[in-house]
Each structure stands twice: as C-alpha cells, then as structure tokens.
Write an enzyme that holds these catalytic residues in place. Structure first.
Site, short mmCIF file in Angstrom:
data_model
loop_
_atom_site.label_atom_id
_atom_site.label_comp_id
_atom_site.label_asym_id
_atom_site.label_seq_id
_atom_site.Cartn_x
_atom_site.Cartn_y
_atom_site.Cartn_z
N VAL B 153 41.45 39.17 49.25
CA VAL B 153 40.03 38.90 49.44
C VAL B 153 39.21 39.30 48.20
O VAL B 153 38.02 39.05 48.14
CB VAL B 153 39.52 39.64 50.69
CG1 VAL B 153 39.50 41.15 50.47
CG2 VAL B 153 38.14 39.17 51.11
N GLU B 154 39.87 39.90 47.22
CA GLU B 154 39.14 40.30 46.01
C GLU B 154 39.71 39.56 44.79
O GLU B 154 39.38 38.41 44.57
CB GLU B 154 39.18 41.83 45.86
CG GLU B 154 38.52 42.52 47.06
CD GLU B 154 38.43 44.03 46.94
OE1 GLU B 154 37.82 44.51 45.99
OE2 GLU B 154 38.99 44.73 47.81
#
Lengths: 372, 372
Positions: B153-154
C-alpha cells in the site's frame, strides 16, 4: 532556493553521471592531422561547432531584491504539494531537481494514478527553449507553469483554489508581498506562475564537457566524443538539434523520412496539430533539447525508449533516412554524454504550515465519485 | 545531505510558523507572584518542567568519515523515488522535509493511489522515540525504514529489487563502499536501512521556544504559553506526553476514560493489539510525540482531526475524562506552538543516473492486472 556562493551565483555540483574516462582524454593519442573525419584539428572542429551551438553560462545572480524574492517564493511553490488538489503532487514530482529535472518515467503518474499523455521534459535549461511542452503550446516558463497545476490528469487543481490556499498562510502572503511589491493584489495565479518561472531560470547546468571544450579545453572531450560531435554535425542531427540547448526551438514532423512504429509514435497523439489545427503540423513536435540527455531517459514524447543508442538509431532512421553504423551510434552517444552539465544544488525550502483557512487536500473523494 | 556549518553541525532555519507574538512576551506584564496558577515564578515552573521534559540539541557532527558517508548516502536514498516499484514514491513523499516531516494528509497516498491505513508520523526528532510507527512495531529508525518500501500500500517494492536497483548505478556502489568500508557486500537492504536511519538522525529541530525557555530565557514563551505549560503538566497531559519528544515512548489505550467516536478511532484498527496479540493492547497506541505538533496536522493515527484545539479537547475527554474550558484549551494550544523548533536545512541530493541494468519503474502494469 538555490544555494548562493559568496558572489551571489548559484552553486553547482557535478552530475552524478560517469565522467568521460580520463584515460580516453589523452590528446597525445590524437593524430594531429585529423581530430575527426573532415576536421584536421580541435580548432577546426571547434569553429564548426561554434557556428551551431552555444555554451550555458551559470545562472546570473538576481538583479535586485524583488527578483531574489521571486526566486525564493518560486522555490517554495515549486516544491509545495499543496498546489495540487490531492496534496500529493508538486512541480518537483515530475521535474525532480535530483534526477536531471525529470521523473524518469515513460509518462508521469498524475491525480488518481492516471497515466500522463507525454514524457515529462526536463526543467533544467528549459528557459533556453523557444517554447514549452513537446508541442510548444506554452510561450514561456510562466505559461507552462499554469498548465500541469490545472490538468485533471496531473495536479487537478484550479487557479482559485491555488490562490485560496496561498492566501491562507501568512508566510505566503508576506512572500508574495515582497516578490510583487507594487501590486495591489500580489497573490494571484499569474504571479504564482511568474515566481515559479523565476526560480526555474536558476535551474541551468553549465560546465558540461562540451561547453568546456567549446571554450578551449581540448581535453574536456574524449577522441570518441569529438568524432561523435563531427558525426552529429555532418550527419544532419544538428540541423534540428542546435543552439544553446541542442534543440528546443523549432518544429519538425516525427518521421521526416520514415515514421517510427506506433509504440514510439502513438497514433492518437498528433503533436502540434492539436495546437495549430494545421494539416502540416500533423505529428509535428518541438525538436527535443538534448542538454543532459544522457541522464534523462526515457526518450521521445512517448517515453517509449530507454536506451540512448536505440534513440539515436531511431532518429537517424526516421529523420535522416540513415542507417548509422554501430560504432558511429556509439560515438554520437559518447558525444551526447558530454552535454551533461553540473547539476544545480537546490535547498529544499521550508514551507508554511497550513491554517484553518487552508483548503483540505482531497486525494480520494473525487476519485471515488468517478469510479461509482 | 544536511548543510553543514563550518563546525560540521547541520544548519537549521526557523520553522515557517508564526512565532509567539512578541507583544505577548513581556515579562513586565507578569504578576511576579504567580507566573501561572500554582507556580510563583518562571523558575518554579521551569523546575517542574525540567523534571518532565528535555531540550533537543542540534544534531552532532558525524563522528568520522564513515558516518558522514552513511549520512550522505542516506540522504540520497531518502529522496530517491526509484526505491519504489512505481518510481514515484520516496521516503520524502510521506515525510516531507519542507513540511515538518509529514505529508499533511489524513493518511498517505500509496502505490496505485491506495489509501494508507494510518497518518504518516513526522520523521523529525523520530530518533528520540522509544520505538517507531503508531504501534511501535519497529524498534528503531532502521527497522522502520524497511517497512514502507515493502508495503504493498506504500512503495510496493522488494528488498531484492532495491538491491538490484542500487547495484546498477556506479555512484551508489561507490557510496555504499564508502559508507560500509569493512563489509564484503556493502550494498544490502540492511545497509540501505542503516544509511537512511543515519540521515534521519540529523533531522532534529532544536531551538523551539519551549527549549529556549527551559534553558533560562524567560522571554522565549508568552504568558499564555506558560499558563498552557502549567495546565499541560497539572491536567495530566504530561503523564503520557513527556521526555524530550513529549511522547513517543510508552503505550496507552486510546480512550483511557472514554473511547472517541469511530471517525477518530476507526474500529478496524486495533493498534498495538496487532503487534502483541494481547487483549490488554486492544486500541493501544504509542503516545504521539508532540514536537512540532502545530505544523504537522492532521492529528491522531486516523488523521481525522485537522484542528489542534479540537485534538486537545478530544484528548482531554478520552484520556483524562476532563472537559477543558475553551480558554484552557487555548492556553495549551499556545504552549504546543512553543514546541515548533528550527527546521533542518536539507539540500536535495543529486541522484545517480540510471543505467541499462537499472530495473524499469512499473507504475501501471501490476495495477492494471489487479483491476482486470
């Protein structure tokens, strides 16, 4: 803001790109009779090159306090992601001052993870271009700066929202007041763009091997680079890629002789035709400026080509109708490496803290609406 | 790299946050008998504060050339977006050195425009925290640095891909060699993290109004700020928010007395429970460090609150079971502004140019696969 030396000129530092191998730069090895085919001496080659190209000078110090204030303000705006509606993107996102002024992506990632239509050109030396963007649709840096901030596929903001954001922070109010002291309403979208342009005018890359050679240092280019320069001039590359930026001025069809494949030249992007709506501008683009080309891959408006030798090969075929020998491509590529200049040393500005009046960033809401 | 003064210590510059109004800082106005309720003089208040808090000292110069090399390398890595699989995100994306070390978003935007689960904490003074992340799941800065780069998610990258990318560029090979001279394989994911941590250790914010006051400058805080400090200590805030970072050490349930609503404390995020799987750690978080809190909105792990007075009000209710008067909240907020220190002056590093061996950025392909 650009770091200033004691005499007020911006400091530069060498690009982190491999310098021409010092072992190659041995004038003793050069046959005195012929520095490159057709050129008996460095001086012969230099005279031919001086007719076509110019060196980049270090950015001049600001002429007065107002211009200094505009530069400092411009640096803040260039780096401030709150200029985008999401709060994620700034000018720096696609024109990274640490990466030759580009994002090193085929085409940029924009608002909502949209894919940009064209490769982000370098901000370095952009002031020397005749016009901005691949199709020259902006006359100058200030006009260019107004584009991405409003583009839905890039920063997705509005001039009103930018001005509201800037007016919400006292430090920006003060900085605009200092930068535009004679104006009744110093905070405006036009002045936002002017300040960014003033900052960008400091982003130049002097001291390239070519520039040092052109001004008399025979040892600043290797023999192969000199041969590449001769080929670059005599094969026709310099017909479009000339001047201080080795391009950036005039417009030419991509595929003067033979149009490249759709991967390199996508059919949907008809270039300058969209600006002028003139049939002769179909698939016409501004000749790419080649300063720092060795550190600003990928290439072409499509960003489809990562290899500089491949890009040279495609250009020779498409624009000159020439099939260059591998050794000649190698020499031209070696020469292009001599266009990598000293990269500006830029201090990351400290940006103002938001206030209650600052519009909230909105990275997700409109995206979710779109996908409904 | 952090700009070094002649004595080798990093330079600092004032945070662009409004300083306490000098008009307020007039010791003459203070009733000599009571600087704040319960404290007769500045010295009384100072002695109480010195028992609870410590000042931030300027970052020490590197102890030797190896540590200097680690810092410089760490700065490059911190700013290099090629550490993410998309080529868009670097540490700087969410821990902006120009914005108090945060991204000023409720939760960060990550790979493929995913919404991050928690608010990005500031990198400034992070070395003074007992552990990293909102739930303390990383013991130190180096362990923290390994997280986001791998999180889907990053930055969505892998240690192998990071190492391959770094090994593809000679300047990184050289920089790792200088930074880790005694190692057979200096380029490793562990050393990547170590170098980033070394750089982050320079990101401290000394010189805050509170620190100057604590070390004897009575005029460095306003009367209201001193009253706020007294309230901060006497109401119980300092029970969790103490030490050099005013927090960042110990773990407490969010909602010791009364659990806030789901907007501020989303039910799906059970905090440290996910780390320890211990019932008593349900909805437990590390007490947020409050240094620079006035310039690092929004607040809480959810990033749901933009207003500092509102955040103070919520904390008083949830953690202390206290309904603070508006004037007292105002005084505490005024005091919290005195925790804004001088922001580090960071030069944007010049990053190495990619080579043919550098893995290509991949912003879109895997995203398109996911959406099929």
């Amino acid at each position: 803001m650009v770091l200033a030396q004691q005499d007020g000129t911006p400091e530069q530092q060498p690009a982190q790109e491999e310098a021409p191998d010092q072992a190659e730069v041995t004038p003793a090895e050069v046959t005195p009779a012929e520095i490159a085919p057709g050129y008996a001496t460095d001086e012969d080659l230099r005279q031919a090159a001086q007719d076509l190209f110019d060196v980049i000078l270090p950015a001049a110090p600001p002429t007065d306090e107002v211009h200094a204030a505009q530069r400092d303000l411009g640096a803040m705006l260039f780096f401030d992601p709150r200029m985008s509606s999401s709060g994620l993107f700034s000018c720096q996102s696609c024109h990274n001052v640490g990466m030759g002024g580009v994002d090193a992506l085929p085409t940029s990632v924009g608002h909502g993870w949209q894919k940009g239509p064209r490769n982000a050109p370098t901000v370095y030396n952009a002031l020397f271009n005749g016009a901005q963007f691949w199709d020259g649709r902006a006359a100058d840096l200030a006009e260019q700066a107004m584009g991405p901030v409003q583009a839905a596929v890039e920063m997705n903001n509005t001039p009103d929202q930018v001005v509201t954001t800037l007016e919400s922070m006292k430090e920006y109010l003060d900085a605009f007041g200092e930068a535009f002291p004679d104006e009744a309403e110093p905070v405006s979208f036009a002045n936002f763009a002017t300040a960014i342009a003033e900052f960008e005018e400091t982003l130049v890359t002097p001291g390239a091997g070519f520039d040092r050679w052109l001004t008399g240092d025979d040892a600043a280019m290797s023999d192969e680079q000199k041969r590449g320069l001769a080929l670059f001039m005599d094969s026709g590359c310099a017909g479009c890629h000339n001047g201080v930026n080795f391009g950036g001025h005039d417009y030419y069809p991509f595929g003067v002789v033979e149009r490249p494949g759709a991967e390199v030249l996508p059919e949907g992007d008809r270039g300058r035709f969209a600006v002028t709506e003139t049939a002769s501008d179909d698939y016409v683009f501004r000749a790419a400026p080649l300063r720092n080309v060795a550190i600003t891959a990928p290439y072409f408006h499509s960003g489809a080509v990562w290899s500089l030798p491949e890009a040279v090969d495609i250009m020779a075929n498409a624009q000159l109708g020439t099939e260059l020998a591998e050794a000649d491509i190698g020499a031209i590529v070696a020469f292009l490496h001599s266009l990598t200049g000293e990269q500006p040393r830029v201090e990351h500005p400290v940006l103002p803290a938001r206030t209650e009046a600052t519009p909230l960033p909105n990275p997700f809401d409109d995206i979710m609406e779109q996908s409904r």
